[in-house]
Design a protein around this motif. Structure first.
Motif, PDB file in Angstrom:
ATOM      1  N   VAL A 378      -7.439  10.699  11.753  1.00 31.82           N
ATOM      2  CA  VAL A 378      -6.027  11.437  11.425  1.00 31.82           C
ATOM      3  C   VAL A 378      -4.923  10.255  11.441  1.00 31.82           C
ATOM      4  N   ARG A 379      -4.353  10.317  10.592  1.00 28.39           N
ATOM      5  CA  ARG A 379      -3.301   9.075  10.228  1.00 28.39           C
ATOM      6  C   ARG A 379      -2.338   9.316   9.216  1.00 28.39           C
ATOM      7  N   PHE A 380      -1.263   8.592   9.101  1.00 24.56           N
ATOM      8  CA  PHE A 380      -0.319   8.926   8.087  1.00 24.56           C
ATOM      9  C   PHE A 380      -0.635   7.767   6.688  1.00 24.56           C
ATOM     10  N   HIS A 381      -0.594   8.698   5.561  1.00 24.64           N
ATOM     11  CA  HIS A 381      -1.056   8.257   4.224  1.00 24.64           C
ATOM     12  C   HIS A 381       0.301   7.558   3.459  1.00 24.64           C
ATOM     13  N   PRO A 382       0.265   6.282   3.145  1.00 25.74           N
ATOM     14  CA  PRO A 382       1.598   5.749   2.610  1.00 25.74           C
ATOM     15  C   PRO A 382       1.958   6.543   1.307  1.00 25.74           C
ATOM     16  N   ASP A 383       1.068   7.097   0.512  1.00 23.37           N
ATOM     17  CA  ASP A 383       1.362   7.936  -0.757  1.00 23.37           C
ATOM     18  C   ASP A 383       1.863   9.150  -0.301  1.00 23.37           C
ATOM     19  N   GLU A 384       1.895   9.713   0.849  1.00 26.17           N
ATOM     20  CA  GLU A 384       2.282  11.056   1.000  1.00 26.17           C
ATOM     21  C   GLU A 384       3.718  10.955   1.860  1.00 26.17           C
ATOM     22  N   ARG A 385       4.561  11.879   1.978  1.00 26.94           N
ATOM     23  CA  ARG A 385       5.767  12.243   2.412  1.00 26.94           C
ATOM     24  C   ARG A 385       5.649  12.243   4.112  1.00 26.94           C
ATOM     25  N   ASP A 386       5.254  11.145   4.571  1.00 26.55           N
ATOM     26  CA  ASP A 386       4.922  11.133   6.347  1.00 26.55           C
ATOM     27  C   ASP A 386       4.078  12.421   6.608  1.00 26.55           C
ATOM     28  N   ALA A 388       0.631  13.761   8.101  1.00 20.81           N
ATOM     29  CA  ALA A 388      -0.688  13.210   8.521  1.00 20.81           C
ATOM     30  C   ALA A 388      -1.767  14.128   7.787  1.00 20.81           C
ATOM     31  N   ALA A 389      -2.938  13.225   7.725  1.00 26.54           N
ATOM     32  CA  ALA A 389      -4.142  13.804   7.036  1.00 26.54           C
ATOM     33  C   ALA A 389      -5.360  12.909   7.644  1.00 26.54           C
ATOM     34  N   THR A 390      -6.423  13.588   7.153  1.00 24.70           N
ATOM     35  CA  THR A 390      -7.520  13.035   7.716  1.00 24.70           C
ATOM     36  C   THR A 390      -8.246  12.430   6.592  1.00 24.70           C
ATOM     37  N   PHE A 391      -8.491  11.196   6.707  1.00 23.08           N
ATOM     38  CA  PHE A 391      -9.247  10.288   5.677  1.00 23.08           C
ATOM     39  C   PHE A 391      -9.779   8.980   6.213  1.00 23.08           C
ATOM     40  N   SER A 392     -10.594   8.361   5.596  1.00 20.23           N
ATOM     41  CA  SER A 392     -11.098   7.012   6.056  1.00 20.23           C
ATOM     42  C   SER A 392     -10.193   5.906   5.362  1.00 20.23           C
ATOM     43  N   ARG A 393     -10.249   4.817   6.139  1.00 18.80           N
ATOM     44  CA  ARG A 393      -9.241   3.730   5.791  1.00 18.80           C
ATOM     45  C   ARG A 393      -9.890   2.931   4.642  1.00 18.80           C
ATOM     46  N   GLU A 394      -9.090   2.502   3.673  1.00 22.12           N
ATOM     47  CA  GLU A 394      -9.447   1.666   2.688  1.00 22.12           C
ATOM     48  C   GLU A 394      -8.540   0.568   2.472  1.00 22.12           C
ATOM     49  N   ASP A 395      -8.831  -0.607   2.537  1.00 21.53           N
ATOM     50  CA  ASP A 395      -7.854  -1.918   2.367  1.00 21.53           C
ATOM     51  C   ASP A 395      -8.054  -2.739   1.122  1.00 21.53           C
ATOM     52  N   SER A 425      -3.193  -0.992   2.138  1.00 25.14           N
ATOM     53  CA  SER A 425      -3.851   0.001   2.814  1.00 25.14           C
ATOM     54  C   SER A 425      -3.538   1.252   2.725  1.00 25.14           C
ATOM     55  N   ASN A 426      -4.350   2.431   2.838  1.00 24.97           N
ATOM     56  CA  ASN A 426      -3.997   3.825   2.607  1.00 24.97           C
ATOM     57  C   ASN A 426      -3.525   4.322   4.122  1.00 24.97           C
ATOM     58  N   VAL A 427      -3.328   3.283   5.166  1.00 24.70           N
ATOM     59  CA  VAL A 427      -2.897   3.659   6.406  1.00 24.70           C
ATOM     60  C   VAL A 427      -1.308   2.857   6.453  1.00 24.70           C
ATOM     61  N   VAL A 428      -0.352   3.531   6.802  1.00 23.82           N
ATOM     62  CA  VAL A 428       0.838   3.078   6.662  1.00 23.82           C
ATOM     63  C   VAL A 428       1.072   1.757   7.611  1.00 23.82           C
ATOM     64  N   ALA A 429       0.646   1.775   8.766  1.00 18.56           N
ATOM     65  CA  ALA A 429       0.910   0.682   9.512  1.00 18.56           C
ATOM     66  C   ALA A 429       0.212  -0.701   9.170  1.00 18.56           C
ATOM     67  N   LEU A 430      -0.601  -0.442   8.234  1.00 21.70           N
ATOM     68  CA  LEU A 430      -1.640  -1.650   7.713  1.00 21.70           C
ATOM     69  C   LEU A 430      -1.275  -2.246   6.550  1.00 21.70           C
ATOM     70  N   ASN A 431      -0.009  -2.060   6.106  1.00 23.69           N
ATOM     71  CA  ASN A 431       0.575  -2.532   5.056  1.00 23.69           C
ATOM     72  C   ASN A 431       1.416  -3.775   5.386  1.00 23.69           C
ATOM     73  N   TYR A 432       1.063  -4.856   4.554  1.00 22.59           N
ATOM     74  CA  TYR A 432       1.932  -6.098   5.127  1.00 22.59           C
ATOM     75  C   TYR A 432       1.946  -7.119   3.951  1.00 22.59           C
ATOM     76  N   SER A 433       2.984  -7.981   4.021  1.00 28.70           N
ATOM     77  CA  SER A 433       3.027  -8.984   2.859  1.00 28.70           C
ATOM     78  C   SER A 433       3.879 -10.086   3.563  1.00 28.70           C
ATOM     79  N   SER A 434       3.536 -11.406   3.366  1.00 26.11           N
ATOM     80  CA  SER A 434       4.233 -12.614   3.652  1.00 26.11           C
ATOM     81  C   SER A 434       4.233 -13.679   2.719  1.00 26.11           C
ATOM     82  N   THR A 435       5.095 -14.679   2.910  1.00 18.24           N
ATOM     83  CA  THR A 435       5.206 -15.815   1.791  1.00 18.24           C
ATOM     84  C   THR A 435       5.454 -16.837   2.732  1.00 18.24           C
TER      85      THR A 435
END
Length: 445
Positions: A378-386, A388-395, A425-435
């Motif tokens: 169970v986690r928050f999906h970045p494509d939903e409006r906050d 919670a849903a049950t799904f497997s992580r994809e990065d 990632s389809n898990v909000v907390a794991l989206n990251y970017s740096s330069t």
């Protein structure tokens, strides 16, 4: 009493016998004489008198066009005398006849280096010598291998050693993404200072077998004090060449300080295979099993074992001064305590390197990896409006970079570089970017 005809016939028979005797003696003497010339030519090369060696060898060339050992000596003499084109022709023919001669690959690599064909040079060098932690640019790789080859061929050294030190300044930015904005740290900028030092050694055992080892220390200090990255990488391997191929196997590892008292230890067993399809093309294959371990702290559940296989192809162009390569990899992460479970991984890397001259090189690379995890949570999906849903992580992980190398003095280079990282990632907390952008000075010794 014999007539004139009988006397003439006897004289002719004597002449024929004399010619046959002389021809037979020539047949017996010529190989020994030629062999003496080869021995003398080898002695002159060892004494660093290549011009005199060429004077002996060039007249013999028409009769020795299928003699790999002779063509190697001719190529060596021409190389040492500064006649790179003659050396190229002789050494390429020698290797075509007998590819199991490591010194011929080293000599041909030196010829290509002298001609500015650095991509072709590296391909030849790595059939006889292999260092793990070389920089990504062809210019530096070719120069390091060329010096090792020179010492082996001209000084008879069985042990090749290289070292380097790097320092510089850079700028790090955490880009704005949903993950970095939600959990803090988005759009953050810091200056950093870095130091890197290390080297490698390759010891020839004979029969084209060698022992290789490298060590590489990296330290990055951030001006704002948010991070203090320290990294020690090492490798130890044995390698063996045969024909136009080389196989190596051993261990490589890494000890990393991740900040806040967290460490990460990596140890991998690996086997790598390299084969030159021709002067310009090379393909590689590799297999590794790596254990990544976080001894303690909040990152401990990320410990895992990764089994990975790869296959790659590279091709030089622009008369050997540039190269393009692609590598695909696939594997699986297992033995992990992550709530996401095990994961299948696959991805690819592409790189392009162009040496504009003997002092200027540019390179670009792209890397992508897909991780599909096995466990639902169970986690928050970045494509939903906050919600919670049950799904497997994809990065999907992306990294791209470009760099320029300017060799402004013997053994010294200036290196501006840019790297962009994007973790989707389809898990909000794991989206990251740096330069990151930095300017380094490197010295090789």
């Amino acid at each position: 009493m014999q007539g004139p005809s009988a006397s003439t016939g006897t004289s002719q028979r004597h002449l024929v016998l004399l010619c046959c005797g002389m021809w037979g003696a020539l047949l017996v003497a010529t190989p020994a004489h030629a062999q003496a010339d080869l021995s003398e030519a080898r002695r002159l090369i060892d004494l660093h008198l290549p011009a005199q060696a060429l004077d002996l060898l060039v007249p013999l060339e028409p009769a020795r066009t299928h003699d790999a050992a002779f063509l190697y000596l001719l190529g060596r003499a021409a190389l040492d005398a500064g006649d790179a084109e003659r050396a190229r022709s002789a050494l390429e023919r020698s290797i075509a006849l007998d590819p199991d001669r490591p010194e011929a690959h080293l000599a041909l690599g030196r010829v290509y280096h002298a001609l500015g064909e650095h991509a072709n040079a590296v391909n030849q060098f790595e059939l006889a010598i292999r260092f793990e932690n070389l920089p990504p640019d062809l210019l530096t790789q070719s120069a390091i291998y060329d010096e090792a080859a020179r010492e082996a061929l001209e000084e008879g050294k069985r042990t090749a050693v290289f070292g380097y030190a790097v320092t510089g300044i850079g700028r790090y930015r955490v880009n704005s993404t949903r993950g970095t904005n939600t959990y803090g740290g988005g759009d953050r900028r810091e200056t950093f200072y870095n130091l890197r030092a290390g080297g490698g050694v390759s010891h020839a055992l004979g029969n084209d077998t060698a022992l290789d080892a490298t060590v590489d220390y990296r330290h990055r200090e951030y001006d704002a004090g948010s991070r203090d990255d320290r990294d020690l990488r090492w490798s130890a391997a044995a390698s063996h060449g045969f024909g136009d191929s080389r196989i190596s196997g051993g261990l490589r590892g890494r000890v990393s300080y991740r900040g806040d008292g967290d460490y990460r230890n990596d140890v991998a067993g690996f086997v790598d295979y390299t084969h030159n399809l021709d002067v310009e093309s090379q393909w590689t294959a590799g297999l590794s099993v790596q254990r990544r371990r976080y001894p303690a702290g909040p990152l401990r559940d990320r410990s895992r074992t990764t089994t990975l296989g790869s296959v790659g192809w590279s091709h030089s162009f622009n008369e050997g001064a540039a190269t393009f390569g692609v590598t695909a990899h696939a594997g699986r992460n297992t033995a992990t305590s992550r709530p996401d479970g095990d994961s299948d991984v696959f991805g690819a890397t592409a790189n392009l390197d162009w040496t504009f001259s003997d002092s200027l090189d540019a390179f670009v690379f792209l890397w992508w990896e897909r991780d599909d995890f096995s466990a639902d949570d169970v986690r928050f999906h970045p494509d939903e409006r906050d919600d919670a849903a049950t799904f497997s992580r994809e990065d999907n992980l992306y990294e791209g970079g470009a760099g320029l190398v300017w060799s402004f003095a013997q053994g010294w280079s200036l290196r501006p570089e840019l790297v962009y990282i994007r973790d989707q990632s389809n898990v909000v907390a794991l989206n990251y970017s740096s330069t990151e952008v930095w300017l380094n000075v490197r010295t090789d010794f």
